[in-house]
Design a protein around this motif. Structure first.
Motif, mmCIF file in Angstrom:
data_model
loop_
_atom_site.group_PDB
_atom_site.id
_atom_site.type_symbol
_atom_site.label_atom_id
_atom_site.label_comp_id
_atom_site.label_asym_id
_atom_site.label_seq_id
_atom_site.Cartn_x
_atom_site.Cartn_y
_atom_site.Cartn_z
ATOM 1 N N ILE A 51 53.817 -18.676 53.184
ATOM 2 C CA ILE A 51 53.852 -18.836 51.733
ATOM 3 C C ILE A 51 54.305 -17.520 51.107
ATOM 4 N N PHE A 52 55.452 -17.549 50.427
ATOM 5 C CA PHE A 52 56.034 -16.334 49.874
ATOM 6 C C PHE A 52 56.354 -16.500 48.387
ATOM 7 N N GLY A 53 56.568 -15.332 47.766
ATOM 8 C CA GLY A 53 57.180 -15.341 46.453
ATOM 9 C C GLY A 53 58.693 -15.484 46.652
ATOM 10 N N LYS A 54 59.473 -14.742 45.920
ATOM 11 C CA LYS A 54 60.919 -14.815 46.104
ATOM 12 C C LYS A 54 61.311 -14.106 47.392
ATOM 13 N N LEU A 55 62.053 -14.796 48.244
ATOM 14 C CA LEU A 55 62.541 -14.186 49.478
ATOM 15 C C LEU A 55 63.715 -13.264 49.175
ATOM 16 N N PRO A 56 63.883 -12.221 49.978
ATOM 17 C CA PRO A 56 65.056 -11.349 49.798
ATOM 18 C C PRO A 56 66.342 -12.153 49.946
ATOM 19 N N ARG A 57 67.324 -11.830 49.147
ATOM 20 C CA ARG A 57 68.590 -12.557 49.196
ATOM 21 C C ARG A 57 69.296 -12.314 50.521
ATOM 22 N N SER A 58 69.879 -13.366 51.040
ATOM 23 C CA SER A 58 70.661 -13.266 52.276
ATOM 24 C C SER A 58 71.901 -14.127 52.125
ATOM 25 N N LYS A 59 72.916 -13.838 52.863
ATOM 26 C CA LYS A 59 74.162 -14.576 52.773
ATOM 27 C C LYS A 59 73.933 -16.037 53.120
ATOM 28 N N GLY A 60 74.324 -16.904 52.193
ATOM 29 C CA GLY A 60 74.129 -18.329 52.418
ATOM 30 C C GLY A 60 72.690 -18.767 52.340
ATOM 31 N N ASN A 61 71.829 -17.884 51.831
ATOM 32 C CA ASN A 61 70.406 -18.219 51.691
ATOM 33 C C ASN A 61 69.799 -18.637 53.039
ATOM 34 N N LYS A 62 70.207 -17.947 54.105
ATOM 35 C CA LYS A 62 69.844 -18.368 55.451
ATOM 36 C C LYS A 62 68.359 -18.289 55.738
ATOM 37 N N ASN A 63 67.690 -17.269 55.198
ATOM 38 C CA ASN A 63 66.260 -17.153 55.464
ATOM 39 C C ASN A 63 65.499 -18.376 54.949
ATOM 40 N N TYR A 64 65.807 -18.762 53.716
ATOM 41 C CA TYR A 64 65.148 -19.916 53.090
ATOM 42 C C TYR A 64 65.443 -21.196 53.874
ATOM 43 N N LEU A 65 66.713 -21.398 54.201
ATOM 44 C CA LEU A 65 67.105 -22.609 54.924
ATOM 45 C C LEU A 65 66.476 -22.648 56.312
ATOM 46 N N GLN A 66 66.377 -21.495 56.972
ATOM 47 C CA GLN A 66 65.805 -21.457 58.312
ATOM 48 C C GLN A 66 64.346 -21.872 58.304
ATOM 49 N N PHE A 67 63.608 -21.405 57.299
ATOM 50 C CA PHE A 67 62.201 -21.820 57.183
ATOM 51 C C PHE A 67 62.095 -23.311 56.910
ATOM 52 N N MET A 68 62.954 -23.828 56.039
ATOM 53 C CA MET A 68 62.936 -25.261 55.736
ATOM 54 C C MET A 68 63.202 -26.092 56.997
ATOM 55 N N LYS A 69 64.125 -25.636 57.815
ATOM 56 C CA LYS A 69 64.558 -26.389 58.982
ATOM 57 C C LYS A 69 63.588 -26.294 60.157
#
Length: 600
Positions: A467-485
């Motif tokens: 559970i996070f606040g805003k994640l650091p920006r990454s190219k293609g929002n990969k960090n966010y998508l990786q957690f979702m997947k």
């Protein structure tokens, strides 16, 4: 003695007259209470009392597959002798019964008076055939070459004129008071003591509004051929044959898969939509295809370019689309820090006034056959007054904002990052390759729920809960998508409003959505059985979030994840619409509500 008798006779006469008057008053009162129409209608030559059967669209559970069958839908005849509260009690008794009640087989017969000439369109169900529908066109349509003449004196202000006329100190000055919008609960059930309507209570309210025909019925001023076609469609949908073997439709995902399938089939064959061409850009006819409000833009783009459902002949239309963007309305007209929506509301009112002068269609039904699709947070407040009878598809589908079950519909909120490739990165890992129990990331300053969520589960307080606040920006929002997947459950916590794009994102990435948003009506609520593939957690139960998720067995989780993948097709945008996709499902929700509101 001769002087006494006349006095007594006068007294007795007065008593007799008083008793006769009281008796008449009691008879009139009894008739008024017992009959389904007021006394005034008894003496009117223009109104004929009509009894209508209104059946539940929800049906009853099939013991074999959990599906709902139309053959066991309850029937309720509206009566003015029953108060609103007692009606709800009676409806609840029908809903909560064992399910052995059957719909009345007696077809209702109605005489609908045509507008203008002294002619009537005869309606008889269930024997109404297409040939009869064609013959039963109202005299108003058949006798005139141009039955709906346009008013040539109608004019519509341009956006620049609206800005000039409405951006005044009175409306948007620094001293202007904050505009507050109070929801109207007349058509919704009483909220629970906690102020929260649960998903099960929402389902009951949907049933009540479907059964209680008099609450939502909107009789047109005159009857048209499309009205008769909708009546025929309603009858066919209510009597849909049981069909739960369609490989494209997995029955447990739906309230009643047979009714949904039949309704969708008829929609594909019958539905005609008229799209108004009037309106000044950028507020009108300017779709936004990127970002969190992209749903309204994609729908606008696809419906305006459609050649299957859209008709250029408004007299053939079952529905009328109002092509405005709630996002562009805010971007164009809202004066920053004014805290006033008055000029935005006035713009929409001016548009309605314009089309109601130029065309007869809005006035015929008071807008009941008109619809809009709006995703901006302010849309419910801005449309509440002047679109009260219209069908409104909102992303911000909030019970406390006056959402009307059976009339309004919940619009999926989607994030589209690349309009040319709306399906890029779709999907995720299999159920066995998702090591994270739950994931959430988002701006902690949006609303009151997220700070609570972060206070209990943020900052790696539990390794299973990412559970996070805003994640650091990454190219293609990969960090966010990786957690979702790679997470089993994706937390969809509300922000400022009840809706969140994370609901559709979770489904997009094969993650089971966990919705933490009290009073949020999920998309396509009329037809989908959301509890089959999503978890609903009350805001007050955030401290017990992990316990709730851990209580779900692995077998149940895998079943829900499989169902997420099966329901996914209803939440996808395609550059060219495909069967059962988001475009068609939004249109179906609007069609479905209109069919079961029709009353002539």
């Amino acid at each position: 003695m001769s002087d006494v008798y006349p006095w007594q006779w006068k007294v007795e006469s007065k008593r007799l007259l008083w008793l006769l008057g009281l008796t008449f008053a009691l008879i009139v009162t009894f008739q008024y209470v017992e009959l389904p129409y007021s006394i005034s209608s008894l003496f009117s030559s223009t109104k004929i009392p009509i009894s209508r059967n209104s059946t539940s669209l929800i049906g009853t559970r099939n013991h074999h597959n959990g599906n709902l069958t139309p053959a066991m839908a309850p029937t309720l005849l509206p009566s003015s002798s029953t108060s609103k509260d007692s009606k709800e009690v009676e409806v609840d008794q029908i809903i909560n019964s064992s399910g052995n009640a059957t719909a009345s087989a007696a077809p209702p017969k109605e005489n609908a008076t045509a507008h203008g000439a002294n002619a009537t369109a005869s309606v008889a169900l269930p024997s109404l055939k297409q040939s009869q529908v064609n013959e039963n066109v109202t005299a108003h349509e058949a006798s005139a070459k141009d039955p709906f003449p346009l008013k040539q004196n109608a004019t519509l202000l341009t956006t620049s004129q609206v800005l000039e006329n409405n951006s005044t100190k009175e409306d948007v000055g620094a001293a202007s008071p904050l505009v507050r919008f109070v929801p109207d609960f007349k058509e919704n059930a009483k909220m629970l003591d906690s102020g929260v309507m649960s998903i099960s209570e929402m389902s009951k309210q949907l049933r009540r509004n479907r059964i209680s025909h008099n609450l939502l019925a909107k009789e047109p001023k005159w009857v048209t051929k499309p009205d008769l076609e909708l009546l025929q469609a309603k009858h066919e949908i209510e009597n849909a044959p049981i069909d739960d073997k369609d490989p494209l439709l997995y029955a447990p995902l739906y309230r009643n898969v047979s009714i949904f399938k039949r309704s969708y089939e008829i929609m594909e064959k019958m539905l005609r939509v008229y799209v108004y061409k009037e309106g000044d850009k950028p507020i009108m006819h300017t779709p936004i295809l990127r970002g969190i409000y992209a749903s309204e833009g994609w729908f606008m783009k696809l419906i305006e370019s459609d050649n299957k459902f859209v008709t250029k002949d408004a007299t053939k239309a079952h529905l009328f689309y109002l092509p405005f963007s709630s996002t562009k309305l805010e971007e164009t007209l809202y004066v920053k820090n004014s805290h006033s929506h008055r000029n935005l509301i006035k713009y929409l009112k001016d548009y309605i006034d314009f089309i109601s002068i130029k065309y007869p269609f809005w006035n015929r039904t008071s807008g009941a056959d008109h619809f809009l699709a709006a995703c901006h947070d302010w849309a419910p407040a801005e449309t509440r007054k002047h679109f009260s009878k219209s069908i409104k598809a909102f992303c911000n589908a909030d019970v406390k904002e006056g959402f009307v079950f059976g009339q309004d519909t919940s619009l999926p909120e989607t994030v589209v990052r690349d309009p040319k490739k709306p399906l890029s990165n779709i999907g995720g890992m299999s159920a066995s390759k998702r090591p994270t129990l739950a994931f959430f990331a988002g701006n902690p300053d949006h609303g009151y729920v997220r700070p609570i969520l972060l206070s209990y589960w943020g900052n790696n307080k539990d390794p299973d809960m990412k559970i996070f606040g805003k994640l650091p920006r990454s190219k293609g929002n990969k960090n966010y998508l990786q957690f979702m997947k790679t997470s089993k459950y994706c937390i969809c916590a509300k922000g400022y409003e009840v809706n969140s794009p994370r609901v559709v994102e979770a489904i997009f990435y094969d993650c089971v959505p966990v919705i933490i948003s009290d009073n949020f009506v999920p998309p396509y609520f009329e037809v989908l059985n959301w509890e089959a593939f999503a978890v609903f957690v009350l805001e007050k139960d955030i401290p017990n979030l992990k316990k709730i998720l851990m209580s779900i067995s692995e077998r149940r989780y895998r079943q829900m994840q499989m169902r997420v993948k099966r329901v996914q097709k209803h939440f996808l945008w395609h550059v060219k619409p495909e069967k059962y996709d988001m475009f068609h499902m939004i249109l179906h929700s609007v069609w479905f509500n209109r069919v079961f509101q029709i009353s002539v």
